[in-house]
Design a protein around this motif. Structure first.
Motif, short mmCIF file in Angstrom:
data_model
loop_
_atom_site.label_atom_id
_atom_site.label_comp_id
_atom_site.label_asym_id
_atom_site.label_seq_id
_atom_site.Cartn_x
_atom_site.Cartn_y
_atom_site.Cartn_z
N UNK A 94 0.80 -1.09 0.18
CA UNK A 94 0.03 -0.03 -0.17
C UNK A 94 0.91 1.39 0.20
N UNK A 95 1.86 1.28 0.54
CA UNK A 95 2.81 2.51 0.90
C UNK A 95 3.31 2.94 -0.73
N UNK A 96 3.78 1.93 -1.42
CA UNK A 96 4.22 2.13 -2.72
C UNK A 96 3.13 2.55 -3.66
N UNK A 97 2.05 2.02 -3.35
CA UNK A 97 1.02 2.31 -4.54
C UNK A 97 0.38 3.64 -4.24
N UNK A 98 0.11 4.04 -2.96
CA UNK A 98 -0.29 5.45 -2.51
C UNK A 98 0.64 6.49 -2.88
N UNK A 99 1.96 6.14 -2.84
CA UNK A 99 3.00 6.97 -3.31
C UNK A 99 2.78 7.23 -4.71
N UNK A 100 2.58 6.06 -5.50
CA UNK A 100 2.77 6.20 -6.78
C UNK A 100 1.45 6.86 -7.40
N UNK A 101 0.16 6.92 -6.69
CA UNK A 101 -1.02 7.81 -7.09
C UNK A 101 -0.64 9.10 -6.89
N UNK A 102 0.14 9.41 -5.73
CA UNK A 102 0.45 11.00 -5.48
C UNK A 102 1.21 11.42 -6.61
N UNK A 103 2.51 10.68 -6.87
CA UNK A 103 3.60 11.08 -7.88
C UNK A 103 2.90 11.26 -9.18
N UNK A 146 -5.04 8.10 -1.08
CA UNK A 146 -3.80 7.91 -0.31
C UNK A 146 -3.48 8.72 0.69
N UNK A 147 -2.52 8.09 1.56
CA UNK A 147 -2.42 8.59 3.00
C UNK A 147 -0.87 8.57 2.95
N UNK A 148 -0.47 10.02 3.37
CA UNK A 148 0.98 10.31 3.82
C UNK A 148 0.86 10.84 5.23
N UNK A 149 1.72 10.52 5.81
CA UNK A 149 2.13 11.19 7.27
C UNK A 149 2.88 12.50 7.04
N UNK A 150 2.19 13.70 7.69
CA UNK A 150 2.88 14.86 7.81
C UNK A 150 3.72 14.90 9.12
N UNK A 158 -4.99 12.75 4.00
CA UNK A 158 -5.82 11.77 3.15
C UNK A 158 -5.82 12.78 2.01
N UNK A 159 -5.88 12.05 0.79
CA UNK A 159 -6.11 12.80 -0.44
C UNK A 159 -6.82 11.88 -1.20
N UNK A 160 -8.05 12.32 -1.84
CA UNK A 160 -8.87 11.39 -2.59
C UNK A 160 -9.38 12.03 -3.94
#
Length: 376
Positions: A94-103, A146-150, A158-160
């Motif tokens: 999930x970490x790689x796929x969430x990052x890929x979405x945001x990239x 996608x979820x990213x820690x601040x 959260x970004x949707x």
């Protein structure tokens, strides 16, 4: 709970390829789309087997961290922009796929995460997006979040956006065979938590209920098998399908208290997301019993036990998780007991999830759950 006539929108990738060996078709699909400069977002483990994608011309960012933060995201975006890709491929959990979405949505946009976080603010993608999961847990391959820690607040952002929905998801269960037993157990419980929390949510919908119960049933049938024998391809396929169903549940309904209470374990104490969910799952399932008794009984039955009160739910769900080899005491993961009150306050503030839990949970009630989980 909602009724069958409530409007519901479901979004999924235009193409979903599922089954053993499907990853071998990725190169041909890219060629059909005229894609020649793919950018792969992955982690150190999966970079070591990047040849499974059979791509010879890709730029690789292989530094995805567990529970990725804003710094990790900015590194990935900078690497992507330097490579001028025409596609982004998430290859990992999930970490790689969430990052890929945001990239994919940030690359070349001139925007940062805070410009697009929240619902429906991300710009349209200028690149294709492909997701290839290597674990059976998050279901991120078919989702729009996608979820990213601040690091400044230690909260998950959260970004949707529908622009973060993949063009194609390739779910090849063979890629999960190398996942060790402990990670298999934790990610399997995460997939189940997605299904169960959606099934019992105040936003639950009959369309999603069908996916949720089937996903839960698959976990009950196959998770212990996969933990005991990682080469059991049928069990791996069953869990990959359960994760997919969980991802479907996340879009229109999403999770509730279980995930809200698990997040501080990851952001504050770096406990892997799957483990965090497993530690919390039995306690929240039991806490919600009186609000949704009939649905909770169905969940318990799918996991192989009967329960007609909260205490029996807690005992049975805890036994299910322990049967997978998981240590179910927070204390075993280095969480200091004096941090539990702060964690309870932080979890209670995650209203985007807690507002849809089937019952209201106060800060003291959340603290009681943490205390019980601390002892295991």
């Amino acid at each position: 709970m909602t009724t069958i006539d409530r409007p519901l929108e479901m979004l999924r990738p235009a193409v979903v390829r599922f089954g053993e060996g499907t990853v071998a078709g990725l190169a041909a699909w890219l060629a059909e789309q005229g894609i020649s400069r793919p950018f792969i977002v992955s982690d150190a483990f999966n970079v070591a087997r990047i040849e499974r994608l059979q791509l010879s011309n890709a730029v690789i960012f292989g530094n995805v961290m567990p529970e990725p933060d804003l710094v990790n995201l900015n590194e990935a975006v900078a690497a992507a922009e330097a490579g001028a890709p025409d596609a982004v491929i998430g290859f990992g959990g999930g970490s790689a796929m969430d990052l890929a979405k945001l990239v994919a949505v940030l690359c070349g946009s001139g925007k940062g995460l805070h410009d697009i976080s929240g619902p429906h603010r991300a710009p349209p993608r200028k690149v294709a997006l492909i997701q290839v999961p290597t674990t059976a847990g998050t279901g991120s391959e078919v989702g729009t979040r996608a979820l990213i820690t601040d690091p400044a607040t230690m909260n998950k952002i959260a970004t949707e956006s529908r622009h973060m929905l993949a063009d194609i998801a390739i779910i090849d269960p063979a890629l999960t065979i190398t996942v060790p037993p402990g990670v298999t157990a934790a990610t399997g419980v995460d997939a189940m938590a997605h299904c169960v929390e959606a099934f019992t949510s105040r936003r639950a919908h009959p369309i999603i209920d069908a996916y949720a119960m089937e996903g839960t049933t698959l976990v009950g049938k196959y998770l212990l098998r996969a933990v005991r024998d990682g080469n059991d391809v049928e069990a791996r396929a069953g869990l990959s399908l359960a994760a997919f169903y969980g991802g479907v549940c996340l879009g229109p309904v999403n999770t509730t208290a279980g995930h809200a209470l698990s997040y501080p374990l990851g952001t504050r104490h770096k406990i892997a997301h799957g483990i965090a969910n497993a530690l919390i799952f039995p306690h929240v399932l039991a806490a919600n019993y009186e609000a949704v008794p009939d649905k909770t009984k169905l969940v318990c039955r799918a996991l192989g036990f009967e329960a007609d009160n909260a205490a029996a739910v807690l005992k049975g769900a805890g036994a299910f998780c322990r049967s997978l080899g998981l240590d179910m005491a927070l204390a075993a993961y280095g969480v200091p007991e004096n941090d539990l009150p702060a964690m309870a306050e932080e979890a209670h503030a995650i209203r985007r999830l807690l507002d849809f839990n089937p019952r209201d949970l106060s800060v003291p009630e959340i603290l009681d759950i943490y205390k019980a989980a601390y002892r295991g």
